[in-house]
Write an enzyme that holds these catalytic residues in place. Structure first.
Site, PDB file in Angstrom:
ATOM      1  N   TYR A 144     103.794  66.082 -97.889  1.00  0.00           N
ATOM      2  CA  TYR A 144     102.745  65.777 -96.910  1.00  0.00           C
ATOM      3  C   TYR A 144     103.409  65.153 -95.690  1.00  0.00           C
ATOM      4  O   TYR A 144     104.260  64.273 -95.825  1.00  0.00           O
ATOM      5  CB  TYR A 144     101.735  64.791 -97.512  1.00  0.00           C
ATOM      6  CG  TYR A 144     100.670  64.310 -96.557  1.00  0.00           C
ATOM      7  CD1 TYR A 144     100.652  62.973 -96.115  1.00  0.00           C
ATOM      8  CD2 TYR A 144      99.679  65.154 -96.090  1.00  0.00           C
ATOM      9  CE1 TYR A 144      99.672  62.513 -95.237  1.00  0.00           C
ATOM     10  CE2 TYR A 144      98.694  64.695 -95.205  1.00  0.00           C
ATOM     11  CZ  TYR A 144      98.700  63.383 -94.785  1.00  0.00           C
ATOM     12  OH  TYR A 144      97.736  62.943 -93.907  1.00  0.00           O
ATOM     13  N   ASP A 239     111.646  63.957 -92.947  1.00  0.00           N
ATOM     14  CA  ASP A 239     110.470  63.095 -92.777  1.00  0.00           C
ATOM     15  C   ASP A 239     110.693  61.860 -93.663  1.00  0.00           C
ATOM     16  O   ASP A 239     110.411  61.889 -94.854  1.00  0.00           O
ATOM     17  CB  ASP A 239     109.195  63.845 -93.171  1.00  0.00           C
ATOM     18  CG  ASP A 239     107.968  62.957 -92.980  1.00  0.00           C
ATOM     19  OD1 ASP A 239     106.839  63.482 -93.081  1.00  0.00           O
ATOM     20  OD2 ASP A 239     108.133  61.753 -92.729  1.00  0.00           O
ATOM     21  N   LYS A 267     105.486  53.541 -91.180  1.00  0.00           N
ATOM     22  CA  LYS A 267     105.248  52.555 -92.235  1.00  0.00           C
ATOM     23  C   LYS A 267     106.094  51.285 -92.079  1.00  0.00           C
ATOM     24  O   LYS A 267     105.771  50.421 -91.267  1.00  0.00           O
ATOM     25  CB  LYS A 267     105.468  53.214 -93.610  1.00  0.00           C
ATOM     26  CG  LYS A 267     104.435  54.345 -93.895  1.00  0.00           C
ATOM     27  CD  LYS A 267     104.601  54.928 -95.265  1.00  0.00           C
ATOM     28  CE  LYS A 267     103.785  56.206 -95.416  1.00  0.00           C
ATOM     29  NZ  LYS A 267     102.394  56.000 -95.807  1.00  0.00           N
TER      30      LYS A 267
HETATM   31  P1  KE4 Z   1     100.469  58.363 -91.058  1.00  0.00           P
HETATM   32  O1  KE4 Z   1      99.930  59.280 -89.973  1.00  0.00           O
HETATM   33  O2  KE4 Z   1      99.480  58.213 -92.186  1.00  0.00           O
HETATM   34  O3  KE4 Z   1     100.983  57.020 -90.521  1.00  0.00           O
HETATM   35  O4  KE4 Z   1     101.764  59.054 -91.671  1.00  0.00           O
HETATM   36  C1  KE4 Z   1     101.662  60.372 -92.143  1.00  0.00           C
HETATM   37  C2  KE4 Z   1     102.789  60.629 -93.134  1.00  0.00           C
HETATM   38  C3  KE4 Z   1     103.889  61.355 -92.725  1.00  0.00           C
HETATM   39  N1  KE4 Z   1     104.918  61.599 -93.567  1.00  0.00           N
HETATM   40  C4  KE4 Z   1     104.906  61.124 -94.830  1.00  0.00           C
HETATM   41  C5  KE4 Z   1     106.064  61.421 -95.731  1.00  0.00           C
HETATM   42  C6  KE4 Z   1     103.806  60.375 -95.305  1.00  0.00           C
HETATM   43  O5  KE4 Z   1     103.785  59.928 -96.584  1.00  0.00           O
HETATM   44  C7  KE4 Z   1     102.728  60.111 -94.445  1.00  0.00           C
HETATM   45  C8  KE4 Z   1     101.489  59.346 -94.895  1.00  0.00           C
HETATM   46  N2  KE4 Z   1     101.515  58.858 -96.243  1.00  0.00           N
HETATM   47  C9  KE4 Z   1     100.215  58.730 -96.878  1.00  0.00           C
HETATM   48  C10 KE4 Z   1     100.391  58.295 -98.326  1.00  0.00           C
HETATM   49  N3  KE4 Z   1     101.444  58.894 -99.020  1.00  0.00           N
HETATM   50  C11 KE4 Z   1      99.355  57.759 -96.137  1.00  0.00           C
HETATM   51  C12 KE4 Z   1      98.147  57.294 -96.900  1.00  0.00           C
HETATM   52  C13 KE4 Z   1      96.867  57.865 -96.345  1.00  0.00           C
HETATM   53  O6  KE4 Z   1      96.865  59.053 -95.934  1.00  0.00           O
HETATM   54  O7  KE4 Z   1      95.862  57.117 -96.335  1.00  0.00           O
END
Ligand code: KE4
Length: 426
Positions: A144, A239, A267
């Protein structure tokens, strides 16, 4: 535990917020529970509106590696806020944060700060397409990369190579340039390059996957991706939104001595504030506007309060180097969990790397999405609800990663294992 207030707050929320939450996984749908509403957090603990306390292994999906309400982060943020909260004009602190990232990641010469991991990925892919003048991107099934339209693509027909939109609202046209391969499957990637070589702008991967649960790369897999991209003049994008500063101060790429062309971060670099970053070689990053012509912008990019939290977090990580202790504590916790579940005859797998792990209720090795998807999600739901009742908060999905923070102590791990010991399968 009673959750009357959370239940009422959830009802209220659903009247004015879709699903009552601002990010879908928070609705606890996949674990058959209703969400708790948090009043505050401190160190390894969450406190909900009903006064219940939980040891937190989700840590806001990764950012809170120093624990909640870290006093140094709070102090730096308060000082920054007293000077104003947003200028939309450069500050020297943005340069300092970029310098810390450049110093930590040998493959990164320049960094652009944005406000989320999704924005970082969106920027990285646009940059890769702009630099290579190609349109296609290979991603891996189960990874993801944020809710970017052309990343919301699931395995389509045939050998699951051509992407199909995984969400309404994503035009088929957007998905047609996204190619899919199973994680840890070099042959599938070689086939895609053989078929589409000079049309592939980039390969994007979570170098350690966290979004199908924790799935580490098989030995040699990432190095092979690196050589395939180099050979075909495509860009390799790591990523590291989860793994950056989680699995070491320089992320997976430093641990495994592989240099991607672009890296996305998020994060932890915001210390719990909205932040993302895309970094890479100067020869690529200079194509980003205003130096180059690949457009990207953001009102709150490099926001001084978020940057202050990020600097305070990374400075402590650099000074403390908590990674060996985080790793040994996580290894100890996972050892205790597997001992407990094995004694109960409960089939499970634990994938762990550093202070990131996932407990799968499954009896096969988990190396990609297909094997992860065979996990018993009902049993995970039972386990989640049991642990929550015992005051332990786990990610509310089988397909996420658990994390430890520097605020977790042996005592917290003992309490967690005592709770796991009381788990009874139904
Ligand atoms: P954000 O747009 O949520 O800050 O980051 C997206 C993203 C990009 N790349 C990786 C590897 C990620 O894991 C994420 C977002 N992670 C999820 C949980 N694994 C966020 C939690 C959520 O969607 O509420």
């Amino acid at each position: 535990m009673q959750n009357r207030k959370s239940a009422q707050l959830f009802k209220n929320a659903k009247k004015v917020i879709p699903g009552g939450v601002n990010s879908p996984v928070r609705a606890f749908q996949s674990v058959g529970a209703k969400p708790i509403f948090i009043e505050k957090a401190k160190g390894p603990f969450l406190y909900d509106e009903d006064g219940n306390r939980y040891i937190d292994y989700c840590l806001s999906w990764g950012p809170m590696i120093l624990g909640h309400a870290n006093k140094t982060v709070l102090s730096e943020v308060k000082q920054a806020m007293a000077k104003g909260t947003s200028y939309g004009i450069p500050t020297c602190q943005e340069t300092q944060l970029a310098e810390m990232v450049v110093e930590a990641f040998p493959a990164i010469d320049k960094v652009r700060l944005v406000s989320s991991g999704t924005e970082a990925v969106m920027t990285a892919i646009r940059l890769a397409r702009g630099v290579t003048e190609r349109d296609m991107v290979i991603k891996f099934i189960g990874c993801y990369h944020g809710h970017v339209d052309h990343m919301l693509v699931s395995a389509g027909s045939g050998l699951m190579t051509l992407g199909a939109p995984s969400s309404p609202g994503v035009p088929r046209d957007f998905a047609k340039n996204t190619l899919l391969a199973p994680y840890n499957n070099v042959e599938a990637v070689e086939k895609l390059f053989a078929k589409y070589a000079d049309r592939i702008a980039a390969v994007i991967i979570e170098p350690v996957a966290g979004n199908m649960g924790t799935v580490p790369p098989k030995p040699g897999f990432l190095k092979k991706l690196r050589s395939l991209c180099t050979k075909n003049k495509s860009l390799l994008i790591f990523d590291e939104v989860i793994s950056g500063f989680r699995l070491g101060f320089g992320g997976v790429q430093t641990l495994m001595n592989i240099k991607p062309d672009l890296t996305t971060l998020g994060k932890i670099i915001g210390g719990g504030f909205p932040i993302g970053a895309v970094g890479g070689k100067a020869s690529i990053m200079k194509k980003l506007s205003p130096e180059g012509t690949v457009y990207q912008a953001g009102t709150l990019s490099g926001n001084p309060v978020c940057v202050a939290a990020g600097l305070a977090t990374l400075s402590q990580l650099k000074k403390q180097n908590p990674y060996p202790k985080l790793e040994s504590m996580t290894e100890c916790l996972c050892g205790g969990i597997t001992q407990t579940l094995s004694a109960k005859g409960i089939e499970h797998q634990i994938n762990r790397i550093g202070s990131m792990f996932t407990l799968f209720f499954n009896d096969i090795e988990i190396t990609d999405y297909d094997s992860a998807a065979k996990s018993d999600t009902d049993r995970y739901g039972q386990y989640f609800r049991h642990m929550l009742e015992c005051g332990v908060y786990l990610p509310p999905s089988q397909f996420e990663a658990n994390f430890l923070s520097t605020a977790h102590t042996e005592r917290h791990l003992e309490k967690t294992l005592a709770a796991a010991k009381k788990f009874r399968v139904r």
